[in-house]
Design an enzyme around this catalytic site. Structure first.
Site, PDB file in Angstrom:
ATOM      1  N   THR A 115       9.616  34.347  40.210  1.00 28.89           N
ATOM      2  CA  THR A 115       9.146  33.268  39.008  1.00 28.89           C
ATOM      3  C   THR A 115      10.437  32.853  38.509  1.00 28.89           C
ATOM      4  O   THR A 115      11.874  33.433  38.645  1.00 28.89           O
ATOM      5  CB  THR A 115       8.455  34.174  38.320  1.00 28.89           C
ATOM      6  N   ASP A 116      10.444  31.450  37.887  1.00 29.17           N
ATOM      7  CA  ASP A 116      11.485  31.194  37.251  1.00 29.17           C
ATOM      8  C   ASP A 116      11.882  31.767  36.145  1.00 29.17           C
ATOM      9  O   ASP A 116      12.906  31.746  35.615  1.00 29.17           O
ATOM     10  CB  ASP A 116      11.352  29.670  36.532  1.00 29.17           C
ATOM     11  N   GLU A 117      11.241  32.629  35.485  1.00 22.53           N
ATOM     12  CA  GLU A 117      11.489  33.683  34.288  1.00 22.53           C
ATOM     13  C   GLU A 117      12.757  34.680  34.608  1.00 22.53           C
ATOM     14  O   GLU A 117      13.238  35.260  33.712  1.00 22.53           O
ATOM     15  CB  GLU A 117      10.443  34.650  33.988  1.00 22.53           C
ATOM     16  N   TYR A 134       8.809  42.127  32.140  1.00 16.54           N
ATOM     17  CA  TYR A 134       8.224  41.449  33.421  1.00 16.54           C
ATOM     18  C   TYR A 134       9.430  40.802  34.048  1.00 16.54           C
ATOM     19  O   TYR A 134       9.597  40.819  35.297  1.00 16.54           O
ATOM     20  CB  TYR A 134       7.184  40.490  32.790  1.00 16.54           C
ATOM     21  N   LYS A 157      10.905  41.352  38.060  1.00 12.29           N
ATOM     22  CA  LYS A 157      10.614  40.608  39.046  1.00 12.29           C
ATOM     23  C   LYS A 157      12.144  40.069  39.649  1.00 12.29           C
ATOM     24  O   LYS A 157      12.469  40.094  40.811  1.00 12.29           O
ATOM     25  CB  LYS A 157      10.095  39.223  38.726  1.00 12.29           C
TER      26      LYS A 157
HETATM   27  P1  NAD Z   1      -2.454  38.015  38.441  1.00 14.08           P
HETATM   28  O1  NAD Z   1      -2.045  38.772  37.512  1.00 14.08           O
HETATM   29  O2  NAD Z   1      -3.547  37.038  38.157  1.00 14.08           O
HETATM   30  O3  NAD Z   1      -2.781  38.737  39.904  1.00 14.08           O
HETATM   31  C1  NAD Z   1      -2.082  39.807  40.249  1.00 14.08           C
HETATM   32  C2  NAD Z   1      -2.769  40.574  41.436  1.00 14.08           C
HETATM   33  O4  NAD Z   1      -1.996  41.600  41.868  1.00 14.08           O
HETATM   34  C3  NAD Z   1      -4.174  41.108  40.828  1.00 14.08           C
HETATM   35  O5  NAD Z   1      -5.121  40.764  41.679  1.00 14.08           O
HETATM   36  C4  NAD Z   1      -3.887  42.539  40.869  1.00 14.08           C
HETATM   37  O6  NAD Z   1      -5.068  43.393  41.028  1.00 14.08           O
HETATM   38  C5  NAD Z   1      -2.984  42.652  42.195  1.00 14.08           C
HETATM   39  N1  NAD Z   1      -2.045  44.054  41.708  1.00 14.08           N
HETATM   40  C6  NAD Z   1      -1.428  44.279  40.913  1.00 14.08           C
HETATM   41  N2  NAD Z   1      -0.834  45.481  41.200  1.00 14.08           N
HETATM   42  C7  NAD Z   1      -0.883  45.678  42.384  1.00 14.08           C
HETATM   43  C8  NAD Z   1      -0.530  46.741  43.456  1.00 14.08           C
HETATM   44  N3  NAD Z   1       0.221  47.714  43.035  1.00 14.08           N
HETATM   45  N4  NAD Z   1      -0.843  46.675  44.507  1.00 14.08           N
HETATM   46  C9  NAD Z   1      -1.563  45.660  44.998  1.00 14.08           C
HETATM   47  N5  NAD Z   1      -2.071  44.762  44.260  1.00 14.08           N
HETATM   48  C10 NAD Z   1      -1.900  44.679  42.979  1.00 14.08           C
HETATM   49  O7  NAD Z   1      -0.902  37.181  38.677  1.00 14.08           O
HETATM   50  P2  NAD Z   1      -0.858  35.748  39.202  1.00 14.08           P
HETATM   51  O8  NAD Z   1      -0.600  34.794  38.156  1.00 14.08           O
HETATM   52  O9  NAD Z   1      -1.836  35.142  40.482  1.00 14.08           O
HETATM   53  O10 NAD Z   1       0.721  35.655  39.936  1.00 14.08           O
HETATM   54  C11 NAD Z   1       0.704  36.187  41.106  1.00 14.08           C
HETATM   55  C12 NAD Z   1       2.268  36.167  41.594  1.00 14.08           C
HETATM   56  O11 NAD Z   1       3.007  34.880  41.412  1.00 14.08           O
HETATM   57  C13 NAD Z   1       3.294  37.135  40.827  1.00 14.08           C
HETATM   58  O12 NAD Z   1       4.151  38.104  41.673  1.00 14.08           O
HETATM   59  C14 NAD Z   1       3.648  36.596  39.604  1.00 14.08           C
HETATM   60  O13 NAD Z   1       4.941  37.133  39.219  1.00 14.08           O
HETATM   61  C15 NAD Z   1       3.912  35.041  40.367  1.00 14.08           C
HETATM   62  N6  NAD Z   1       4.287  34.132  39.569  1.00 14.08           N
HETATM   63  C16 NAD Z   1       3.078  33.480  38.583  1.00 14.08           C
HETATM   64  C17 NAD Z   1       3.244  32.431  38.001  1.00 14.08           C
HETATM   65  C18 NAD Z   1       2.183  32.244  36.803  1.00 14.08           C
HETATM   66  O14 NAD Z   1       2.231  31.055  36.325  1.00 14.08           O
HETATM   67  N7  NAD Z   1       0.938  32.614  37.121  1.00 14.08           N
HETATM   68  C19 NAD Z   1       4.281  31.617  37.867  1.00 14.08           C
HETATM   69  C20 NAD Z   1       5.511  31.941  39.135  1.00 14.08           C
HETATM   70  C21 NAD Z   1       5.319  33.202  39.613  1.00 14.08           C
HETATM   71  O1  TDX Z   2      -1.548  33.234  22.951  1.00 14.57           O
HETATM   72  C1  TDX Z   2      -0.767  32.694  23.402  1.00 14.57           C
HETATM   73  N1  TDX Z   2      -0.028  31.995  22.455  1.00 14.57           N
HETATM   74  C2  TDX Z   2       1.269  31.364  22.947  1.00 14.57           C
HETATM   75  O2  TDX Z   2       1.757  30.499  21.991  1.00 14.57           O
HETATM   76  C3  TDX Z   2      -0.071  33.169  24.648  1.00 14.57           C
HETATM   77  C4  TDX Z   2      -0.692  34.082  25.483  1.00 14.57           C
HETATM   78  C5  TDX Z   2       1.133  32.504  24.965  1.00 14.57           C
HETATM   79  N2  TDX Z   2       1.809  31.727  24.151  1.00 14.57           N
HETATM   80  C6  TDX Z   2       3.045  30.862  24.419  1.00 14.57           C
HETATM   81  C7  TDX Z   2       4.106  32.020  25.302  1.00 14.57           C
HETATM   82  C8  TDX Z   2       4.815  30.943  25.920  1.00 14.57           C
HETATM   83  O3  TDX Z   2       5.639  30.192  25.428  1.00 14.57           O
HETATM   84  O4  TDX Z   2       2.795  30.106  25.761  1.00 14.57           O
HETATM   85  C9  TDX Z   2       3.611  29.922  26.434  1.00 14.57           C
HETATM   86  C10 TDX Z   2       3.006  30.446  27.951  1.00 14.57           C
HETATM   87  O5  TDX Z   2       2.603  31.821  27.619  1.00 14.57           O
HETATM   88  P1  TDX Z   2       1.941  32.613  29.099  1.00 14.57           P
HETATM   89  O6  TDX Z   2       0.796  31.799  29.512  1.00 14.57           O
HETATM   90  O7  TDX Z   2       1.886  34.321  28.741  1.00 14.57           O
HETATM   91  O8  TDX Z   2       3.127  32.458  30.226  1.00 14.57           O
HETATM   92  P2  TDX Z   2       4.690  32.666  30.359  1.00 14.57           P
HETATM   93  O9  TDX Z   2       5.204  33.516  29.589  1.00 14.57           O
HETATM   94  O10 TDX Z   2       5.383  31.582  30.276  1.00 14.57           O
HETATM   95  O11 TDX Z   2       4.870  33.315  31.896  1.00 14.57           O
HETATM   96  C11 TDX Z   2       3.914  32.763  32.987  1.00 14.57           C
HETATM   97  O12 TDX Z   2       4.769  31.885  33.584  1.00 14.57           O
HETATM   98  C12 TDX Z   2       5.665  32.498  34.436  1.00 14.57           C
HETATM   99  C13 TDX Z   2       3.369  33.748  33.834  1.00 14.57           C
HETATM  100  O13 TDX Z   2       2.513  34.720  32.820  1.00 14.57           O
HETATM  101  C14 TDX Z   2       4.097  34.662  34.513  1.00 14.57           C
HETATM  102  O14 TDX Z   2       3.411  35.591  35.523  1.00 14.57           O
HETATM  103  C15 TDX Z   2       4.974  33.645  35.441  1.00 14.57           C
HETATM  104  O15 TDX Z   2       6.075  34.495  35.969  1.00 14.57           O
END
Ligand code: NAD
Ligand code: TDX
Length: 347
Positions: free
Chosen positions: A124-126, A149, A153
């Site tokens: 992730t970019d985080e 988190y 990562k």
């Molecule tokens: P999500 O939380 O929707 O899904 C995560 C999945 O992983 C779930 O199905 C959960 O059951 C499974 N899981 C958790 N722990 C596990 C374990 N120990 N063994 C096997 N499975 C397990 O997450 P997402 O938003 O789909 O993110 C997927 C990946 O992408 C993550 O690695 C996250 O860090 C990365 N990512 C997410 C975002 C975003 O904006 N959502 C952005 C950049 C990177």
């Molecule tokens: O209730 C809320 N109110 C609010 O203002 C929530 C849930 C979030 N926020 C803000 C926090 C962040 O600035 O919105 C922005 C986005 O929040 P999230 O959806 O929680 O995402 P973020 O924290 O940016 O992280 C996401 O992007 C990178 C994903 O959850 C991560 O898994 C990914 O790695």
């Protein structure tokens, strides 16, 4: 190619599985623990697919993973499995280290033992921390994670690097910005705000609402991962971004306008501790080396996403009526961390 996808019952993983099954001849084994975020409804209709198999289990379970890699003749691993929500990592960091860091190490160890030919780590970019008003993250930006988190990562990224350098495992790392689209768990900003607006509930905006995120439609992210899986160079990191930077408050107002709901639903709430101010991705490396570009413009992707949440109300209502309710109360209830209080305008 036989691919082991981990975390494929989550948001991005399920979108990736559908894309790969639709657009290639590859076979997928999906290993997912089905935590609160894992939902087999995200994969409905694929149960009988001839090139798909679901296995419930933990990426940290070496014996299970080793058995699967052999029995299924796995060539490549794409590791999505993670605890993914920053707010949860502030309250309960340990499981983030267990899954995101140690779980990834276990997976790398077994993959290296069995000489897997491709390993893509979905990061992730985080991991880069927070930006000021200027600049964008490149692959050589320093790792400065701010939340548990992000730290879990970043640690996994470094272990991936070590497995490439030391054991010659062909690992590629992708670092993507904020995804949005169908099947995103309604704890994340966009689906949370859509669902609350549809239910006439307050929309909790953290702090002053000026934090900036760089949004990418999930399908574009999945296509980028597919490119890296096929053509990425082992040992390399690829940034992925949507070129759509937006302050949270503007995004929330856009959502309300599209849903024809009043801005009076917006409620400024206490900020997230350690809240990163701005993310922005420089994705020129994957563009020039692998020919990837995002296809979906933000306005179009957002409209599509809103339509999906409106049409699939039962999907998120079921989630919101279950165990997630207790979480919501802890975060946003009267004594929760993000309980409604005076707005920035009031103070
Ligand atoms: P999500 O939380 O929707 O899904 C995560 C999945 O992983 C779930 O199905 C959960 O059951 C499974 N899981 C958790 N722990 C596990 C374990 N120990 N063994 C096997 N499975 C397990 O997450 P997402 O938003 O789909 O993110 C997927 C990946 O992408 C993550 O690695 C996250 O860090 C990365 N990512 C997410 C975002 C975003 O904006 N959502 C952005 C950049 C990177
Ligand atoms: O209730 C809320 N109110 C609010 O203002 C929530 C849930 C979030 N926020 C803000 C926090 C962040 O600035 O919105 C922005 C986005 O929040 P999230 O959806 O929680 O995402 P973020 O924290 O940016 O992280 C996401 O992007 C990178 C994903 O959850 C991560 O898994 C990914 O790695």
């Amino acid at each position: 190619m036989n691919i082991l996808v981990t975390g494929g019952a989550g948001f991005i993983g399920s979108n990736f599985i559908r894309l790969v099954l639709d657009e290639s001849e590859q076979r997928i084994v999906n290993l997912d623990l089905l935590t609160y975020a894992g939902n087999l409804a995200n994969l409905a209709g694929l149960e009988q697919h001839p090139r798909y198999r679901f296995v419930r289990g933990d990426i940290g379970d070496r014996a299970l993973v080793a058995g699967l890699l052999t029995a299924e003749k796995i060539d490549a691993v794409v590791n999505f499995a993670a605890e993914s929500h920053v707010d949860r990592s502030i309250d309960a960091p340990r499981v983030f280290l267990e899954t995101n860091t140690l779980g990834t190490q276990a997976l790398l160890e077994v993959a290296a033992d069995q000489q897997i030919t491709r390993f893509v780590q979905i990061s992730t970019d985080e991991v880069y921390g927070s930006l000021g008003a200027q600049g964008r993250f490149t692959e050589s930006s320093r790792l400065q994670p701010n939340s548990p988190y992000a730290a879990s990562k970043a640690a996994a990224d470094l272990i991936c690097r070590a497995y490439h350098q030391t054991f010659g495992l062909p690992v590629m790392i992708t670092r993507c910005s904020n995804n949005y689209g169908p099947y995103q768990f309604p704890e994340k900003l966009i689906p949370l705000m859509i669902a609350n607006a549809l239910e006439q509930k307050p929309l909790p905006v953290y702090g002053d609402g000026q934090n900036v995120r760089d949004w990418i439609y999930v399908d574009d992210h999945c296509r980028a991962i597919d490119r890296v899986l096929r053509n990425g160079q082992p040992g390399e990191v690829y940034n992925i971004g949507g070129q759509s930077e937006l302050p949270n408050i503007e995004l929330v107002k856009t959502l309300l306008a599209q849903l024809e709901k009043p801005e009076s639903l917006i409620e400024f709430v206490p900020d997230r501790p350690g809240h990163d101010r701005r993310y922005a991705i420089d994705a020129s490396k994957i563009a020039s080396e692998l020919g990837w570009q995002p296809r979906v413009r933000f306005a179009e992707g957002l409209a599509q996403t809103i339509r999906w949440y409106v049409a699939n109300r039962s999907w998120w209502e079921k989630i919101r009526s279950g165990e997630y309710q207790a979480y919501y109360e802890t975060m946003y209830g009267a004594s929760g961390r993000h309980a409604a209080g005076p707005t920035p305008e009031d103070s």
